[in-house]
Each structure stands twice: as structure tokens, then as C-alpha cells.
Design a protein around this motif. Structure first.
Motif, PDB file in Angstrom:
ATOM      1  N   ALA A  53       0.835  -1.207   0.000  1.00 44.48           N
ATOM      2  CA  ALA A  53       0.000   0.000   0.000  1.00 44.48           C
ATOM      3  C   ALA A  53       0.869   1.258   0.000  1.00 44.48           C
ATOM      4  N   ALA A  54       1.953   1.257   0.779  1.00 44.41           N
ATOM      5  CA  ALA A  54       2.824   2.428   0.848  1.00 44.41           C
ATOM      6  C   ALA A  54       3.498   2.693  -0.491  1.00 44.41           C
ATOM      7  N   ALA A  55       3.986   1.636  -1.135  1.00 38.45           N
ATOM      8  CA  ALA A  55       4.634   1.800  -2.433  1.00 38.45           C
ATOM      9  C   ALA A  55       3.642   2.270  -3.489  1.00 38.45           C
ATOM     10  N   LEU A  56       2.439   1.714  -3.468  1.00 39.56           N
ATOM     11  CA  LEU A  56       1.418   2.115  -4.440  1.00 39.56           C
ATOM     12  C   LEU A  56       0.955   3.534  -4.182  1.00 39.56           C
ATOM     13  N   ASP A  57       0.809   3.900  -2.911  1.00 41.85           N
ATOM     14  CA  ASP A  57       0.406   5.261  -2.571  1.00 41.85           C
ATOM     15  C   ASP A  57       1.435   6.272  -3.076  1.00 41.85           C
ATOM     16  N   ALA A  58       2.712   5.964  -2.918  1.00 42.01           N
ATOM     17  CA  ALA A  58       3.759   6.874  -3.406  1.00 42.01           C
ATOM     18  C   ALA A  58       3.678   7.029  -4.919  1.00 42.01           C
ATOM     19  N   ALA A  59       3.417   5.940  -5.632  1.00 40.50           N
ATOM     20  CA  ALA A  59       3.305   6.006  -7.086  1.00 40.50           C
ATOM     21  C   ALA A  59       2.096   6.835  -7.505  1.00 40.50           C
ATOM     22  N   LEU A  60       0.970   6.635  -6.838  1.00 35.91           N
ATOM     23  CA  LEU A  60      -0.231   7.415  -7.161  1.00 35.91           C
ATOM     24  C   LEU A  60       0.027   8.906  -6.950  1.00 35.91           C
ATOM     25  N   GLY A  61       0.716   9.264  -5.870  1.00 36.77           N
ATOM     26  CA  GLY A  61       1.014  10.667  -5.621  1.00 36.77           C
ATOM     27  C   GLY A  61       1.942  11.255  -6.658  1.00 36.77           C
ATOM     28  N   ARG A  62       2.967  10.498  -7.049  1.00 34.12           N
ATOM     29  CA  ARG A  62       3.908  10.974  -8.067  1.00 34.12           C
ATOM     30  C   ARG A  62       3.195  11.238  -9.388  1.00 34.12           C
ATOM     31  N   LEU A  63       2.394  10.274  -9.825  1.00 30.78           N
ATOM     32  CA  LEU A  63       1.734  10.412 -11.119  1.00 30.78           C
ATOM     33  C   LEU A  63       0.671  11.512 -11.091  1.00 30.78           C
ATOM     34  N   ALA A  64      -0.049  11.640  -9.978  1.00 32.56           N
ATOM     35  CA  ALA A  64      -1.032  12.723  -9.874  1.00 32.56           C
ATOM     36  C   ALA A  64      -0.349  14.076 -10.012  1.00 32.56           C
ATOM     37  N   ASP A  65       0.782  14.243  -9.341  1.00 33.82           N
ATOM     38  CA  ASP A  65       1.498  15.523  -9.431  1.00 33.82           C
ATOM     39  C   ASP A  65       1.978  15.790 -10.851  1.00 33.82           C
ATOM     40  N   GLU A  66       2.417  14.746 -11.553  1.00 36.38           N
ATOM     41  CA  GLU A  66       2.832  14.928 -12.946  1.00 36.38           C
ATOM     42  C   GLU A  66       1.675  15.455 -13.795  1.00 36.38           C
ATOM     43  N   VAL A  67       0.491  14.864 -13.614  1.00 42.51           N
ATOM     44  CA  VAL A  67      -0.648  15.290 -14.434  1.00 42.51           C
ATOM     45  C   VAL A  67      -1.111  16.684 -14.037  1.00 42.51           C
ATOM     46  N   TYR A  68      -1.115  16.994 -12.739  1.00 39.06           N
ATOM     47  CA  TYR A  68      -1.449  18.360 -12.330  1.00 39.06           C
ATOM     48  C   TYR A  68      -0.476  19.361 -12.952  1.00 39.06           C
ATOM     49  N   ASP A  69       0.818  19.029 -12.961  1.00 36.25           N
ATOM     50  CA  ASP A  69       1.820  19.918 -13.564  1.00 36.25           C
ATOM     51  C   ASP A  69       1.530  20.136 -15.036  1.00 36.25           C
ATOM     52  N   ILE A  70       1.195  19.064 -15.740  1.00 35.34           N
ATOM     53  CA  ILE A  70       0.894  19.175 -17.164  1.00 35.34           C
ATOM     54  C   ILE A  70      -0.342  20.041 -17.387  1.00 35.34           C
ATOM     55  N   ALA A  71      -1.368  19.840 -16.555  1.00 32.14           N
ATOM     56  CA  ALA A  71      -2.593  20.639 -16.685  1.00 32.14           C
ATOM     57  C   ALA A  71      -2.313  22.120 -16.504  1.00 32.14           C
TER      58      ALA A  71
END
Length: 320
Positions: free
Chosen positions: A158-176
Motif C-alpha cells: 500500500a505504501a509503495a502504491l500510494d507513493a506512485a499514485l502521488g507521483r503520477l497525480a502531481d505529474e498530471v497536475y503539472d501538465i494541466a
């Protein structure tokens, strides 16, 4: 008691004369506190209320917690809870109903620690003396025990997956925020975080897509399995699983930092079981590399909720 009663949460009440659990539910006059069960000691009331809140919120280990506390209570308490459970199974079909329960303090800190390292009950009725994460049990080693099944999501997974979800969300927010339509500079390379078929979408689409990653992360924070509620979440979860596995192999030091605070399990980081257990089907996979931009209507269908899993709170907003 109304058949369509919606429970908001459960709270323990401790007084000089005793301890009980109250169910907070809706009525025509607003929220009502209704006594559910009286218990002989305070800790049992606190644990029972927390377990019932976990059932309402679909917490992964809630049933196990509930079974443990009910093993040592009076028969009338077990009967009252058993009569309540079918009603709770219908509560929380929409996450706006979970706001009160989610805001209450729990017995464990929110996050990956709400998941379990093992499904072994300690002395399995099938395996006999099975203990210690089933590591020494020959039946569990071959997955022959229907009680001690493999754990789908462990705390470290769960911790590893949570970190990945946060990283990818930030990437998409940055792109937006950097698309020309958002008033920023030239759109940055979406790489593989945004599938080619929606890489030309506007900031409103991209922000909702970023929120799909955050919604799944919120599931993990609540101790729930991140079951996608729409196509955008299916794609987000698939990419996050891939990214978590990539980080484990390519950035082992960073990966170790993400998971160090949580207990280990022999079921840690089984990314294949996540792909098998968390998705209803794999119909979305063709969209991951689809090269042709989708029409407006086809892209908007990404956010149409499936209806057979708990729906998201429509007023949840955005993290950034």
C-alpha cells in the motif's frame, strides 16, 4: 427501524454507569443517535465502534477486527450487530455518506498501516498451529488453505502504491497547469502518464484525470482496496502499479524509504495479484497506447462511474 436507514458512523459512549455503542443515522429530523449495544468494558465499546466504522467505509481488515471483538461479547450484542450488518452493506454506496465516519479518529493512523501482513488467524482451523505469517506452514506455502489466503494489499505494498499514485497525480497536475489553454507555457511532455489518445485534452479534463490518482490514494488512506470507479481510475491504477514496480526495481533506495515505516510480509509487492484482484475487467487496456485522439464525448466517458462499486463524493474537490 426503517429499512432504508443510512448510518453515518458509530461512536462509543463511556459513562459512570456503563459503556455502549451508538449508531448515528439520518432521519426526517436530522441525525439521530440510537443505542446499538451495551458492553461491560470501555475498550470493547471503542473497538466495536471502530470496527463498525470500518465496515461502513469498506476498510479491508474491518470484518476481521469485528470478528475479534465479537468473540468476547454477550450474545445479545452479537445478535444486534448481526442484524445490523446487512443494512451496513448498503450504506456507503456513495462516498458523500462516509464524510462523518471518515472524519472520526480511529484506533490506527490512517494510511498503509490499516492493511494487514497476513490473513492467518493465529491458529487456523484448517492448518492447526499455523502462525508467524504462515511462513512455516506447508499447506499455506502451496496456497492449499482456504482460510489463510494470500494478502492482496499489505502495508508495504500500500505504501509503495500510494507513493506512485502521488507521483503520477502531481505529474498530471503539472501538465494541466502548463498547457496553453491553462495560460502556462508550452505543454510539457506527457510521456506515458497521459495516454496519447487524451494528450490533447484541456486542463479541466487533465485535472479530473489527476484527481483519479488522488481518489485511489484516498482509498488506501482509509484502508480500502483501491477499486476503480470509472475508466480514468482504471488507467490511473494500472499506471501506478507499473510505476510502483518500476520504482522497486530501478530506484531501490527510494522504494525502501517509502516502505520502511511499515511491517514486512511475505506477500509484499505482488504486483501481479493487484492486476488480477483490483480490476473488474481489462477492457481499458486498449486505451493506454491508442494513438488516435478520442472525441470529446468518448473522452468524457472516462469519468462515467460504473455504478456497481462505491461512487465518489461529487463535492470532494481537488488536492491542488
Amino acid at each position: 427501524m426503517a429499512a432504508d436507514m443510512t448510518y453515518l458512523c458509530f461512536v462509543p459512549e463511556h459513562t459512570d454507569t456503563g459503556h455502549r455503542v451508538l449508531g448515528i443515522h439520518t432521519s426526517e429530523d436530522g441525525a439521530v443517535a440510537e443505542p446499538l449495544a451495551e458492553l461491560v468494558d470501555g475498550p470493547a465499546a471503542t473497538v466495536l465502534a471502530d470496527a463498525l466504522n470500518g465496515i461502513v467505509q469498506h476498510r479491508d481488515t474491518a470484518q476481521r477486527q469485528l470478528d475479534a471483538v465479537l468473540a468476547d461479547v454477550a450474545d445479545d450484542v452479537r445478535a444486534a450487530v448481526s442484524a445490523l450488518l446487512p443494512r451496513l452493506a448498503r450504506t456507503g454506496a456513495a462516498q458523500e455518506r462516509l464524510r462523518v465516519a471518515a472524519a472520526l479518529p480511529g484506533l490506527c493512523e490512517r494510511g498503509p498501516g490499516l492493511f494487514t501482513t497476513t490473513n492467518c488467524p493465529g491458529r487456523c482451523e484448517v492448518c492447526g498451529t499455523c502462525r508467524n505469517d504462515c511462513a512455516e506452514c506447508p499447506r499455506c506455502r502451496q496456497f492449499d488453505c482456504e482460510v489463510c489466503l494470500p494478502v492482496v494489499i499489505t502495508p508495504r505494498t500500500a505504501a509503495a502504491l500510494d507513493a506512485a499514485l502521488g507521483r503520477l497525480a502531481d505529474e498530471v497536475y503539472d501538465i494541466a497547469e502548463q498547457t496553453p489553454l491553462a495560460g502556462g507555457g508550452p505543454a510539457i511532455d506527457a510521456d506515458t502518464t497521459i495516454p496519447p489518445c487524451v494528450a490533447d485534452r484541456d486542463p479541466w479534463f487533465l485535472r479530473r484525470y489527476a484527481r483519479a490518482f488522488d481518489d485511489l490514494a484516498c482509498d488506501l488512506a482509509a484502508g480500502r482496496r483501491p477499486i476503480p470507479a470509472c475508466t480514468a481510475e482504471e488507467i490511473a491504477l494500472d499506471l501506478a502499479i507499473q510505476d510502483a514496480e518500476r520504482c522497486q526495481h530501478d530506484e531501490p533506495d527510494l522504494h525502501a524509504d517509502f516502505v520502511a515505516a511499515y511491517p514486512g510480509s511475505r506477500f509484499d509487492f505482488d504486483w501481479h495479484i493487484l492486476q488480477d484482484a483490483l480490476f473488474q475487467d481489462k477492457d481499458y487496456e486498449g486505451l493506454l497506447a491508442h494513438p488516435i485522439p478520442l472525441s470529446y464525448d468518448a473522452a468524457e466517458e472516462w469519468f462515467g462511474e460504473f455504478g456497481n462499486v462505491p461512487t465518489r463524493d461529487p463535492e470532494r474537490g481537488f488536492r491542488r
